[in-house]
Design a protein around this motif. Structure first.
Motif, PDB file in Angstrom:
ATOM      1  N   GLN A  78     -33.165   2.853 -16.040  1.00  0.00           N
ATOM      2  CA  GLN A  78     -33.709   1.582 -15.568  1.00  0.00           C
ATOM      3  C   GLN A  78     -33.514   0.501 -16.626  1.00  0.00           C
ATOM      4  O   GLN A  78     -33.204  -0.651 -16.301  1.00  0.00           O
ATOM      5  CB  GLN A  78     -35.199   1.730 -15.249  1.00  0.00           C
ATOM      6  CG  GLN A  78     -35.842   0.479 -14.667  1.00  0.00           C
ATOM      7  CD  GLN A  78     -35.201   0.034 -13.372  1.00  0.00           C
ATOM      8  OE1 GLN A  78     -35.081   0.822 -12.446  1.00  0.00           O
ATOM      9  NE2 GLN A  78     -34.761  -1.222 -13.291  1.00  0.00           N
ATOM     10  N   ARG A  79     -33.663   0.877 -17.881  1.00  0.00           N
ATOM     11  CA  ARG A  79     -33.431  -0.066 -18.982  1.00  0.00           C
ATOM     12  C   ARG A  79     -31.997  -0.585 -18.922  1.00  0.00           C
ATOM     13  O   ARG A  79     -31.746  -1.785 -19.092  1.00  0.00           O
ATOM     14  CB  ARG A  79     -33.710   0.644 -20.308  1.00  0.00           C
ATOM     15  CG  ARG A  79     -33.481  -0.191 -21.553  1.00  0.00           C
ATOM     16  CD  ARG A  79     -33.609   0.704 -22.791  1.00  0.00           C
ATOM     17  NE  ARG A  79     -33.316  -0.036 -24.007  1.00  0.00           N
ATOM     18  CZ  ARG A  79     -34.234  -0.621 -24.762  1.00  0.00           C
ATOM     19  NH1 ARG A  79     -35.501  -0.563 -24.416  1.00  0.00           N
ATOM     20  NH2 ARG A  79     -33.884  -1.263 -25.857  1.00  0.00           N
ATOM     21  N   ARG A  80     -31.051   0.307 -18.688  1.00  0.00           N
ATOM     22  CA  ARG A  80     -29.653  -0.097 -18.578  1.00  0.00           C
ATOM     23  C   ARG A  80     -29.450  -0.987 -17.358  1.00  0.00           C
ATOM     24  O   ARG A  80     -28.763  -2.013 -17.435  1.00  0.00           O
ATOM     25  CB  ARG A  80     -28.752   1.142 -18.478  1.00  0.00           C
ATOM     26  CG  ARG A  80     -27.277   0.784 -18.360  1.00  0.00           C
ATOM     27  CD  ARG A  80     -26.387   2.000 -18.390  1.00  0.00           C
ATOM     28  NE  ARG A  80     -26.445   2.775 -17.161  1.00  0.00           N
ATOM     29  CZ  ARG A  80     -25.638   3.805 -16.903  1.00  0.00           C
ATOM     30  NH1 ARG A  80     -24.755   4.195 -17.810  1.00  0.00           N
ATOM     31  NH2 ARG A  80     -25.731   4.457 -15.775  1.00  0.00           N
ATOM     32  N   ASP A  81     -30.035  -0.597 -16.246  1.00  0.00           N
ATOM     33  CA  ASP A  81     -29.895  -1.374 -15.016  1.00  0.00           C
ATOM     34  C   ASP A  81     -30.406  -2.799 -15.204  1.00  0.00           C
ATOM     35  O   ASP A  81     -29.829  -3.751 -14.678  1.00  0.00           O
ATOM     36  CB  ASP A  81     -30.668  -0.680 -13.882  1.00  0.00           C
ATOM     37  CG  ASP A  81     -30.427  -1.340 -12.542  1.00  0.00           C
ATOM     38  OD1 ASP A  81     -29.301  -1.249 -12.016  1.00  0.00           O
ATOM     39  OD2 ASP A  81     -31.372  -1.973 -12.013  1.00  0.00           O
ATOM     40  N   ASP A  82     -31.483  -2.953 -15.954  1.00  0.00           N
ATOM     41  CA  ASP A  82     -32.056  -4.281 -16.193  1.00  0.00           C
ATOM     42  C   ASP A  82     -31.143  -5.166 -17.048  1.00  0.00           C
ATOM     43  O   ASP A  82     -31.228  -6.392 -16.986  1.00  0.00           O
ATOM     44  CB  ASP A  82     -33.425  -4.148 -16.881  1.00  0.00           C
ATOM     45  CG  ASP A  82     -34.482  -3.546 -15.960  1.00  0.00           C
ATOM     46  OD1 ASP A  82     -34.270  -3.543 -14.733  1.00  0.00           O
ATOM     47  OD2 ASP A  82     -35.500  -3.052 -16.476  1.00  0.00           O
ATOM     48  N   LEU A  83     -30.277  -4.543 -17.859  1.00  0.00           N
ATOM     49  CA  LEU A  83     -29.354  -5.316 -18.690  1.00  0.00           C
ATOM     50  C   LEU A  83     -28.185  -5.889 -17.893  1.00  0.00           C
ATOM     51  O   LEU A  83     -27.596  -6.899 -18.285  1.00  0.00           O
ATOM     52  CB  LEU A  83     -28.777  -4.431 -19.801  1.00  0.00           C
ATOM     53  CG  LEU A  83     -29.674  -4.104 -20.990  1.00  0.00           C
ATOM     54  CD1 LEU A  83     -29.003  -3.041 -21.862  1.00  0.00           C
ATOM     55  CD2 LEU A  83     -29.951  -5.353 -21.808  1.00  0.00           C
ATOM     56  N   VAL A  84     -27.843  -5.229 -16.785  1.00  0.00           N
ATOM     57  CA  VAL A  84     -26.612  -5.559 -16.063  1.00  0.00           C
ATOM     58  C   VAL A  84     -26.536  -7.009 -15.600  1.00  0.00           C
ATOM     59  O   VAL A  84     -25.516  -7.677 -15.829  1.00  0.00           O
ATOM     60  CB  VAL A  84     -26.397  -4.591 -14.886  1.00  0.00           C
ATOM     61  CG1 VAL A  84     -25.212  -5.020 -14.015  1.00  0.00           C
ATOM     62  CG2 VAL A  84     -26.161  -3.179 -15.417  1.00  0.00           C
ATOM     63  N   PRO A  85     -27.560  -7.566 -14.930  1.00  0.00           N
ATOM     64  CA  PRO A  85     -27.429  -8.950 -14.444  1.00  0.00           C
ATOM     65  C   PRO A  85     -27.117  -9.955 -15.549  1.00  0.00           C
ATOM     66  O   PRO A  85     -26.253 -10.832 -15.371  1.00  0.00           O
ATOM     67  CB  PRO A  85     -28.796  -9.236 -13.807  1.00  0.00           C
ATOM     68  CG  PRO A  85     -29.316  -7.893 -13.426  1.00  0.00           C
ATOM     69  CD  PRO A  85     -28.846  -6.968 -14.508  1.00  0.00           C
ATOM     70  N   ASN A  86     -27.800  -9.833 -16.683  1.00  0.00           N
ATOM     71  CA  ASN A  86     -27.546 -10.762 -17.792  1.00  0.00           C
ATOM     72  C   ASN A  86     -26.154 -10.559 -18.377  1.00  0.00           C
ATOM     73  O   ASN A  86     -25.483 -11.527 -18.754  1.00  0.00           O
ATOM     74  CB  ASN A  86     -28.596 -10.571 -18.886  1.00  0.00           C
ATOM     75  CG  ASN A  86     -29.952 -11.108 -18.469  1.00  0.00           C
ATOM     76  OD1 ASN A  86     -30.045 -11.994 -17.634  1.00  0.00           O
ATOM     77  ND2 ASN A  86     -31.005 -10.559 -19.036  1.00  0.00           N
ATOM     78  N   LEU A  87     -25.725  -9.318 -18.442  1.00  0.00           N
ATOM     79  CA  LEU A  87     -24.398  -9.024 -18.964  1.00  0.00           C
ATOM     80  C   LEU A  87     -23.318  -9.613 -18.069  1.00  0.00           C
ATOM     81  O   LEU A  87     -22.373 -10.259 -18.540  1.00  0.00           O
ATOM     82  CB  LEU A  87     -24.222  -7.510 -19.086  1.00  0.00           C
ATOM     83  CG  LEU A  87     -23.043  -6.984 -19.898  1.00  0.00           C
ATOM     84  CD1 LEU A  87     -23.039  -7.568 -21.304  1.00  0.00           C
ATOM     85  CD2 LEU A  87     -23.087  -5.468 -19.949  1.00  0.00           C
ATOM     86  N   VAL A  88     -23.460  -9.425 -16.773  1.00  0.00           N
ATOM     87  CA  VAL A  88     -22.496  -9.979 -15.818  1.00  0.00           C
ATOM     88  C   VAL A  88     -22.492 -11.504 -15.889  1.00  0.00           C
ATOM     89  O   VAL A  88     -21.430 -12.139 -15.863  1.00  0.00           O
ATOM     90  CB  VAL A  88     -22.810  -9.506 -14.385  1.00  0.00           C
ATOM     91  CG1 VAL A  88     -21.973 -10.264 -13.354  1.00  0.00           C
ATOM     92  CG2 VAL A  88     -22.554  -8.012 -14.247  1.00  0.00           C
TER      93      VAL A  88
ATOM     94  N   PHE B 275     -16.407  -7.483 -11.334  1.00  0.00           N
ATOM     95  CA  PHE B 275     -17.785  -7.834 -10.983  1.00  0.00           C
ATOM     96  C   PHE B 275     -18.228  -7.127  -9.696  1.00  0.00           C
ATOM     97  O   PHE B 275     -19.364  -6.662  -9.590  1.00  0.00           O
ATOM     98  CB  PHE B 275     -17.929  -9.348 -10.813  1.00  0.00           C
ATOM     99  CG  PHE B 275     -17.590 -10.130 -12.057  1.00  0.00           C
ATOM    100  CD1 PHE B 275     -17.999  -9.686 -13.307  1.00  0.00           C
ATOM    101  CD2 PHE B 275     -16.861 -11.309 -11.988  1.00  0.00           C
ATOM    102  CE1 PHE B 275     -17.688 -10.391 -14.455  1.00  0.00           C
ATOM    103  CE2 PHE B 275     -16.543 -12.021 -13.128  1.00  0.00           C
ATOM    104  CZ  PHE B 275     -16.950 -11.570 -14.365  1.00  0.00           C
ATOM    105  N   THR B 276     -17.317  -7.044  -8.740  1.00  0.00           N
ATOM    106  CA  THR B 276     -17.629  -6.362  -7.486  1.00  0.00           C
ATOM    107  C   THR B 276     -17.907  -4.884  -7.740  1.00  0.00           C
ATOM    108  O   THR B 276     -18.842  -4.308  -7.171  1.00  0.00           O
ATOM    109  CB  THR B 276     -16.473  -6.505  -6.472  1.00  0.00           C
ATOM    110  OG1 THR B 276     -16.265  -7.893  -6.206  1.00  0.00           O
ATOM    111  CG2 THR B 276     -16.781  -5.776  -5.179  1.00  0.00           C
TER     112      THR B 276
END
Length: 203
Positions: free
Chosen positions: A50-60, A74-75
């Motif tokens: 979940q910690r990793r998942d939370d990073l994804v939007p900001n990273l993208v 991105f897709t």
């Protein structure tokens, strides 16, 4: 003469004490403790994913600022994140080998998608030097390491529990109480996660 009202509670206490000793001697308490430890270890695995998942939007978001044309990447990240987020493994499902396999596959796809996203930075020097990108990259590296540690700990806890379930005489207790061996990450998958993915792309 001892009254019946006193004898009955004394007999009940004796029976309960004998039962407790018997359950402890046949490994029941140990099985319960190990089962709880497996569940706790799994919670940590989920927490790190979940910690990793939370990073994804900001990273993208930060990558898009420099590489908006990388739509295929991105897709892929969006699809992998959606698939991984759509699978929830509750403590009850820890006994379901198919559910565990689907979860592990979804998380591996997320790992691959993130690796491709990070590789984009090689083509965009300005992105590589962006302070926010560097910070997110460092957070991702740390999270991947935590995932590897949490998963390996879970593998060890399940191995210990399954050994107790199969050994005599605790295997009899396990059968009586319906405590079956739990599925674990596959050996190939275990080897793949023994070290965190390399998301460092040059200086």
């Amino acid at each position: 003469m001892i009254s019946k009202s006193i004898v009955k509670p004394m007999l009940l206490s004796a029976v309960l004490a004998t039962s407790t000793i018997g359950l402890s001697g046949c490994g029941y308490n140990n099985l319960q403790a190990q089962d709880e430890q497996v569940t706790a270890s799994w919670s940590e695995v989920v927490n790190q994913y979940q910690r990793r998942d939370d990073l994804v939007p900001n990273l993208v978001k930060v990558v898009k600022q420099y590489a908006d044309q990388e739509q295929e990447v991105f897709t892929g990240v969006a699809q992998a994140r959606s698939q991984a987020g759509g699978i929830t493994i509750t403590p009850e499902l820890l006994n379901d080998p198919q559910a565990m396999e689907r979860y592990a596959e979804a998380q591996q796809q997320m790992t691959g998608a993130l690796s491709r996203l990070m590789a984009v930075s090689e083509r965009y020097p300005d992105l590589k030097s962006d302070a926010l990108f560097q910070d997110l990259q460092a957070q991702l590296e740390g999270t991947e390491n935590r995932i590897a540690v949490a998963r390996n700990r879970y593998i060890q806890e399940v191995q210990g529990y399954n050994t107790t379930v199969r050994q005599f005489p605790t295997n009899i207790t396990a059968k009586v109480f319906g405590m079956d061996a739990k599925p674990n990450f596959s050996v190939a998958d275990e080897e793949a996660i023994s070290t965190a993915p390399d998301v460092e792309f040059g200086e």
